[in-house]
Write a protein that holds these residues in place. Sequence first.
Motif, PDB file in Angstrom:
ATOM      1  N   GLU A 151      29.027 -12.934  18.672  1.00 34.81           N
ATOM      2  CA  GLU A 151      30.470 -13.025  18.834  1.00 34.81           C
ATOM      3  C   GLU A 151      30.927 -14.465  18.723  1.00 34.81           C
ATOM      4  N   GLY A 152      32.194 -14.647  18.349  1.00 39.33           N
ATOM      5  CA  GLY A 152      32.745 -15.993  18.266  1.00 39.33           C
ATOM      6  C   GLY A 152      33.503 -16.219  16.977  1.00 39.33           C
ATOM      7  N   ASN A 153      34.097 -17.415  16.856  1.00 43.07           N
ATOM      8  CA  ASN A 153      34.917 -17.739  15.684  1.00 43.07           C
ATOM      9  C   ASN A 153      34.093 -18.073  14.448  1.00 43.07           C
ATOM     10  N   THR A 154      32.803 -18.258  14.615  1.00 41.48           N
ATOM     11  CA  THR A 154      31.960 -18.624  13.471  1.00 41.48           C
ATOM     12  C   THR A 154      31.088 -17.461  13.029  1.00 41.48           C
ATOM     13  N   VAL A 155      31.527 -16.244  13.332  1.00 34.54           N
ATOM     14  CA  VAL A 155      30.795 -15.036  12.943  1.00 34.54           C
ATOM     15  C   VAL A 155      31.570 -14.320  11.841  1.00 34.54           C
ATOM     16  N   GLU A 156      30.871 -13.902  10.810  1.00 35.04           N
ATOM     17  CA  GLU A 156      31.512 -13.209   9.688  1.00 35.04           C
ATOM     18  C   GLU A 156      30.812 -11.871   9.447  1.00 35.04           C
ATOM     19  N   TYR A 157      31.620 -10.791   9.471  1.00 34.62           N
ATOM     20  CA  TYR A 157      31.084  -9.469   9.198  1.00 34.62           C
ATOM     21  C   TYR A 157      31.017  -9.254   7.688  1.00 34.62           C
ATOM     22  N   ASN A 158      29.895  -8.792   7.225  1.00 33.51           N
ATOM     23  CA  ASN A 158      29.708  -8.534   5.801  1.00 33.51           C
ATOM     24  C   ASN A 158      30.065  -7.104   5.411  1.00 33.51           C
ATOM     25  N   TYR A 159      30.271  -6.240   6.402  1.00 33.64           N
ATOM     26  CA  TYR A 159      30.643  -4.844   6.156  1.00 33.64           C
ATOM     27  C   TYR A 159      31.752  -4.441   7.124  1.00 33.64           C
ATOM     28  N   SER A 160      32.528  -3.442   6.715  1.00 36.98           N
ATOM     29  CA  SER A 160      33.588  -2.902   7.568  1.00 36.98           C
ATOM     30  C   SER A 160      33.133  -1.581   8.168  1.00 36.98           C
ATOM     31  N   ASP A 161      33.864  -1.115   9.186  1.00 35.38           N
ATOM     32  CA  ASP A 161      33.542   0.182   9.802  1.00 35.38           C
ATOM     33  C   ASP A 161      33.531   1.290   8.757  1.00 35.38           C
ATOM     34  N   GLY A 162      32.473   2.087   8.786  1.00 33.83           N
ATOM     35  CA  GLY A 162      32.353   3.213   7.859  1.00 33.83           C
ATOM     36  C   GLY A 162      31.670   2.884   6.558  1.00 33.83           C
ATOM     37  N   ASP A 163      31.401   1.594   6.289  1.00 27.09           N
ATOM     38  CA  ASP A 163      30.712   1.217   5.049  1.00 27.09           C
ATOM     39  C   ASP A 163      29.253   1.670   5.078  1.00 27.09           C
ATOM     40  N   LYS A 164      28.787   2.129   3.939  1.00 24.23           N
ATOM     41  CA  LYS A 164      27.364   2.457   3.822  1.00 24.23           C
ATOM     42  C   LYS A 164      26.553   1.170   3.748  1.00 24.23           C
ATOM     43  N   VAL A 165      25.445   1.161   4.462  1.00 23.87           N
ATOM     44  CA  VAL A 165      24.548  -0.003   4.419  1.00 23.87           C
ATOM     45  C   VAL A 165      23.129   0.479   4.178  1.00 23.87           C
ATOM     46  N   SER A 166      22.343  -0.368   3.535  1.00 27.60           N
ATOM     47  CA  SER A 166      20.931  -0.058   3.316  1.00 27.60           C
ATOM     48  C   SER A 166      20.088  -0.721   4.403  1.00 27.60           C
ATOM     49  N   LYS A 167      18.886  -0.280   4.553  1.00 26.95           N
ATOM     50  CA  LYS A 167      17.992  -0.885   5.535  1.00 26.95           C
ATOM     51  C   LYS A 167      17.729  -2.332   5.148  1.00 26.95           C
ATOM     52  N   GLY A 168      17.882  -3.240   6.101  1.00 20.26           N
ATOM     53  CA  GLY A 168      17.657  -4.654   5.833  1.00 20.26           C
ATOM     54  C   GLY A 168      18.887  -5.388   5.343  1.00 20.26           C
ATOM     55  N   ALA A 169      20.010  -4.682   5.206  1.00 23.23           N
ATOM     56  CA  ALA A 169      21.229  -5.351   4.756  1.00 23.23           C
ATOM     57  C   ALA A 169      21.713  -6.321   5.830  1.00 23.23           C
TER      58      ALA A 169
END
Length: 426
Positions: free
Chosen positions: A88-106
């Motif tokens: 958490e914090g101002n220097t954290v960036e999410y690479n996916y949004s809620d509901g996005d499909k992700v692969s193992k290790g993403a």
Amino acid sequence: MAFKGNPFRRKRSDQTSNVWQVGGLRINRALRIPIIIFGIIFVYSIVGFAISNYNPVKTTPAQQVSLDDSFSASGYFIRQEQMVDIAEGNTVEYNYSDGDKVSKGAALVTEYSNQDALTVSRELKSINDNIEQLETFSSTSSTTTNSSRLNQKIIDQMNLLSEQVDNGSLGQVASITSELRQLVLKSGSVSDNSKDIKKELANLKQQAASLESRLDGKTTNIYSPCAGYFCESADGYESIFTPDVVDELTLSSLEKLSKKNPASTSGKGKVVSGYAWYYAAKVSDADAKSLKQGNSVKLRFSQISQDVSATIQAVRDDESNDSTLVIFQSEDMDAELVSMREQVATVVVDSYAGLKVPKSAVRMENDEMGVYVLSNSVASYKKIDPLYEGSDFYIVKQNVTGNDSLVVNDDIIVEAKDVNDKKVMK
């Protein structure tokens, strides 16, 4: 001897005593009773004639309606979920949004050591996007590209972008903008005969390499433990409402699970693994009578605009009360569904669309249901095919032509006397 009057004069009779005067009409009193009787008979005949010939016709238009056979249920989502640590914090960036499909290790989340590193990362991403687009253009032969047609595509894309913004439909703005940028760059490569493409690519790659060196050692990634759907938040029930409880689940055990203390969710997200999830709901016995294992239904939640397709996985009656446990299974997923837990749903068993017909208008002819409709003062009989029966109406199949079938806006006769096919109704 004196006399007061002439004894030989005949006494005058009262001639008006036998006359019955009605207004200015003088009628012999002997005819009074016959005239009264005649008058009563005449009035009665007129009234009877009017009643026998009065035939009020009331109609109602055949209206197109849609109706859901549905009921409300309250239950819990059950999924295979794995909690993950999310910085958490101002220097954290999410690479996916809620509901996005992700692969193992993403790489789900990237944490930067400071704000400067986050700014550099975003600049690097923009440059890499430009490199990718230019490489795509350079691999496409520009000699076959029609410049005027390309310009028209740019104009069309700009109009589409303007329309989306004006309508507040921002969901497609990013993709439209990206396509527009590609078209503009492609237009430039055509006009310059691609002379500067390689030079521009080299310059962008040099900038990218410089930025990458500045990020070296200043980022930390959090990776997905499995393939599935990403969710930024967790509710602590990920290890409680798991698919392995479904086979033996009852209403009482569902209630016990809901009362368990959830795990701490501070700094936690999750990945919903697999594709199937369950919705275990408490349903009244009356509503559950229409449900059978294996049947398909729609689940409607207030948070999402689209109905969710589901299959009835189990129907388990609780004999101790008037409720039934129904377990629904689905593979639909989106940003809202991935984070839901306890929810009220509208279960749509079936949907009907057709014409609404009052039961009072329905007639039986030759063992077939139908109604009379009024057209140009003539009654016509039309067959109906009921799809759904309500308390005082039917929803019947809608037809395209009205030769012998009911169509929208037909005037249905709901009240009339001695109505028959082809009869002129006054």
